[in-house]
Each structure stands twice: as C-alpha cells, then as structure tokens.
Design a protein around this motif. Sequence first.
Motif, PDB file in Angstrom:
ATOM      1  N   ALA A   1     -19.239  81.037  93.817  1.00  0.00           N
ATOM      2  CA  ALA A   1     -19.078  82.439  94.214  1.00  0.00           C
ATOM      3  C   ALA A   1     -20.095  82.868  95.269  1.00  0.00           C
ATOM      4  N   MET A   2     -21.270  82.256  95.247  1.00  0.00           N
ATOM      5  CA  MET A   2     -22.358  82.729  96.122  1.00  0.00           C
ATOM      6  C   MET A   2     -21.994  82.724  97.600  1.00  0.00           C
ATOM      7  N   PRO A   3     -21.490  81.621  98.166  1.00  0.00           N
ATOM      8  CA  PRO A   3     -21.183  81.650  99.604  1.00  0.00           C
ATOM      9  C   PRO A   3     -19.934  82.450  99.964  1.00  0.00           C
ATOM     10  N   LEU A   4     -19.213  82.936  98.951  1.00  0.00           N
ATOM     11  CA  LEU A   4     -17.974  83.672  99.213  1.00  0.00           C
ATOM     12  C   LEU A   4     -18.076  85.153  98.875  1.00  0.00           C
ATOM     13  N   MET A   5     -19.274  85.643  98.547  1.00  0.00           N
ATOM     14  CA  MET A   5     -19.429  87.039  98.138  1.00  0.00           C
ATOM     15  C   MET A   5     -18.955  88.004  99.222  1.00  0.00           C
ATOM     16  N   ARG A   6     -19.248  87.696 100.483  1.00  0.00           N
ATOM     17  CA  ARG A   6     -18.842  88.585 101.574  1.00  0.00           C
ATOM     18  C   ARG A   6     -17.341  88.546 101.822  1.00  0.00           C
ATOM     19  N   ALA A   7     -16.689  87.490 101.372  1.00  0.00           N
ATOM     20  CA  ALA A   7     -15.242  87.362 101.572  1.00  0.00           C
ATOM     21  C   ALA A   7     -14.433  88.022 100.463  1.00  0.00           C
ATOM     22  N   LEU A   8     -15.082  88.421  99.368  1.00  0.00           N
ATOM     23  CA  LEU A   8     -14.354  89.015  98.246  1.00  0.00           C
ATOM     24  C   LEU A   8     -13.756  90.365  98.641  1.00  0.00           C
ATOM     25  N   PRO A   9     -12.596  90.703  98.105  1.00  0.00           N
ATOM     26  CA  PRO A   9     -11.995  92.008  98.427  1.00  0.00           C
ATOM     27  C   PRO A   9     -12.837  93.147  97.866  1.00  0.00           C
ATOM     28  N   THR A  10     -12.732  94.307  98.477  1.00  0.00           N
ATOM     29  CA  THR A  10     -13.521  95.460  98.036  1.00  0.00           C
ATOM     30  C   THR A  10     -12.900  96.142  96.822  1.00  0.00           C
ATOM     31  N   GLN A  11     -11.579  96.037  96.654  1.00  0.00           N
ATOM     32  CA  GLN A  11     -10.917  96.655  95.510  1.00  0.00           C
ATOM     33  C   GLN A  11     -11.339  95.950  94.223  1.00  0.00           C
ATOM     34  N   ARG A  12     -11.718  96.724  93.199  1.00  0.00           N
ATOM     35  CA  ARG A  12     -12.364  96.167  92.010  1.00  0.00           C
ATOM     36  C   ARG A  12     -11.483  95.173  91.263  1.00  0.00           C
ATOM     37  N   VAL A  13     -10.215  95.505  91.041  1.00  0.00           N
ATOM     38  CA  VAL A  13      -9.333  94.609  90.289  1.00  0.00           C
ATOM     39  C   VAL A  13      -9.142  93.295  91.046  1.00  0.00           C
ATOM     40  N   ALA A  14      -8.867  93.398  92.338  1.00  0.00           N
ATOM     41  CA  ALA A  14      -8.678  92.186  93.150  1.00  0.00           C
ATOM     42  C   ALA A  14      -9.959  91.363  93.200  1.00  0.00           C
TER      43      ALA A  14
ATOM     44  N   THR B   1      -7.439  86.461  98.249  1.00  0.00           N
ATOM     45  CA  THR B   1      -6.615  86.974  97.151  1.00  0.00           C
ATOM     46  C   THR B   1      -5.273  86.240  97.043  1.00  0.00           C
ATOM     47  N   PRO B   2      -4.478  86.135  98.124  1.00  0.00           N
ATOM     48  CA  PRO B   2      -3.214  85.400  97.972  1.00  0.00           C
ATOM     49  C   PRO B   2      -3.412  83.932  97.646  1.00  0.00           C
ATOM     50  N   LEU B   3      -4.457  83.311  98.208  1.00  0.00           N
ATOM     51  CA  LEU B   3      -4.694  81.898  97.919  1.00  0.00           C
ATOM     52  C   LEU B   3      -5.055  81.695  96.450  1.00  0.00           C
ATOM     53  N   SER B   4      -5.898  82.568  95.917  1.00  0.00           N
ATOM     54  CA  SER B   4      -6.278  82.480  94.499  1.00  0.00           C
ATOM     55  C   SER B   4      -5.069  82.678  93.608  1.00  0.00           C
ATOM     56  N   PHE B   5      -4.236  83.655  93.955  1.00  0.00           N
ATOM     57  CA  PHE B   5      -3.059  83.956  93.143  1.00  0.00           C
ATOM     58  C   PHE B   5      -2.056  82.807  93.178  1.00  0.00           C
ATOM     59  N   TYR B   6      -1.747  82.294  94.370  1.00  0.00           N
ATOM     60  CA  TYR B   6      -0.756  81.222  94.476  1.00  0.00           C
ATOM     61  C   TYR B   6      -1.237  79.956  93.788  1.00  0.00           C
ATOM     62  N   ASN B   7      -2.519  79.630  93.901  1.00  0.00           N
ATOM     63  CA  ASN B   7      -3.049  78.458  93.194  1.00  0.00           C
ATOM     64  C   ASN B   7      -2.903  78.623  91.680  1.00  0.00           C
ATOM     65  N   HIS B   8      -3.188  79.826  91.199  1.00  0.00           N
ATOM     66  CA  HIS B   8      -3.062  80.103  89.761  1.00  0.00           C
ATOM     67  C   HIS B   8      -1.611  79.934  89.320  1.00  0.00           C
ATOM     68  N   MET B   9      -0.693  80.471  90.104  1.00  0.00           N
ATOM     69  CA  MET B   9       0.724  80.373  89.755  1.00  0.00           C
ATOM     70  C   MET B   9       1.208  78.919  89.785  1.00  0.00           C
ATOM     71  N   TRP B  10       0.766  78.142  90.780  1.00  0.00           N
ATOM     72  CA  TRP B  10       1.138  76.724  90.832  1.00  0.00           C
ATOM     73  C   TRP B  10       0.667  76.009  89.572  1.00  0.00           C
ATOM     74  N   TRP B  11      -0.565  76.314  89.142  1.00  0.00           N
ATOM     75  CA  TRP B  11      -1.114  75.651  87.954  1.00  0.00           C
ATOM     76  C   TRP B  11      -0.307  76.024  86.706  1.00  0.00           C
ATOM     77  N   ILE B  12       0.068  77.286  86.577  1.00  0.00           N
ATOM     78  CA  ILE B  12       0.846  77.738  85.416  1.00  0.00           C
ATOM     79  C   ILE B  12       2.212  77.066  85.400  1.00  0.00           C
ATOM     80  N   VAL B  13       2.890  77.049  86.543  1.00  0.00           N
ATOM     81  CA  VAL B  13       4.213  76.412  86.636  1.00  0.00           C
ATOM     82  C   VAL B  13       4.113  74.928  86.319  1.00  0.00           C
ATOM     83  N   ALA B  14       3.090  74.266  86.874  1.00  0.00           N
ATOM     84  CA  ALA B  14       2.913  72.832  86.626  1.00  0.00           C
ATOM     85  C   ALA B  14       2.629  72.561  85.154  1.00  0.00           C
ATOM     86  N   SER B  15       1.830  73.409  84.519  1.00  0.00           N
ATOM     87  CA  SER B  15       1.542  73.242  83.087  1.00  0.00           C
ATOM     88  C   SER B  15       2.807  73.404  82.256  1.00  0.00           C
TER      89      SER B  15
END
Length: 214
Positions: A68-81, A110-124
């Motif tokens: 998380a450390m090198p990506l803190m500036r890339a995180l979305p500003t919206q709290r839920v996201a 955000t879209p990359l995190s979501f799509y990776n999560h969905m791929w993992w769920i579908v694969a499982s």
Amino acid sequence: MGYLPAGIAFGVLAQVAGVPLWAIMMLSVVLYAGAAQYACLPMLTAGMPIGSMATNIAAINLRHIFYAMPLMRALPTQRVARTYCLFALTDETFSVLTSLPHSERQQLITPLSFYNHMWWIVASLIGGSIGGALGELIPHLDFALLCLFVILAYEQFASIQRYFPIIIAAMAFIIASSLTEQWVLLLAIGICMLLILLRGMWQPKAAQGDHHEQ
C-alpha cells in the motif's frame, strides 16, 4: 487472466479438502488473498482453532502493508472506493499497478482491483464446481499460484530493473531458514523490513557525503 488458473486451482483444492462450495465462495469474496487462501485449506482440514488460523493468515498477509505504501497517492479520494482498493490490493494487482506510469495509476486502480477480484471469484466458482476430477487429471495444482508469482516478479524486474529487492529477499530467506523452520515467512518479512530500513537510512547519508565532497 492469470487469476483463472490460480483461482480454479484453489477451488479444486478446496473442494478436495472437503470445503463446501458456499464456503469456497465466502473465502474468495471476504478473505481474497491467494496465498493465504491456499494456506487456509490445510488449517481448515486439521481443525485448527480460529485464533491460530487468524494469526497465521495475518503473518502471511503482512506484506500487503508494504504494497500500500507506494500506492497511497494513487488511491481514490472517495472513502468507500479507497477502502475497497486497500482491501483488494493483492500481489498481482500491486505488480500490475506499479508497472504502470504514475499518471495512470489513480484512474485504473479501482477498476483493476475490482476486475481482478471478480476474476478470482469466478475462477473459484469454476474450480469448486468442477471438483476433484480436475485434481486427479492435473496433479500439483497448488503450484499454479507460485507460477503466477514468478511471472509477475519477472515482469516487475523487467520493468523496474532493480536488483536490491531480489538481494534483500534472498538474504532474508537464507537467514530465516537457518534460524527457524516453523516461522520462516514471518521472520523473513521482519528481516526484509529491517534491511529496507537500513538501506533507506544509509542512502541519505551516502548522498550527503557525495554532496560534501563536491
């Protein structure tokens, strides 16, 4: 797409271990940590207490703090996201994001995190539905996740061209392996942290010394 074979392998191994399909899906939705999910299976089979399982999984996932450390500036500003992106920051997502230009990371995290999560769920789901038939046809399916890690590590090195993370990791593993057998991962992570901190402290001093010489 690399999540498909790794996620299917997890689903198959979990089904063979006697984990019901609904529990396989819950692990992929709520835990969502490839290495920790693989490690969770023998713990569940052995009937390990919840506290011990949580401690082991926390040790395995300790590395995500540093992701998380090198990506803190890339995180979305919206709290839920922002919260979701931190939750969904896996090895593969980190590797892909850090290989992108800084200007593109916030737009894609955000879209990359979501799509990776969905791929993992579908694969499982696919792996859990197929069951032990694929496990008998293709032995050692748990090696799929290691293969994915190796490919991502190579792509990361090819993009960044830095040797010190490999050297630090190798040194930490050798030292940890010589000191313990049961807590190799946790000790290796601790040694890596120490070596990274020492390197970070040494670099400014070296830079100051060069400045004074000039």
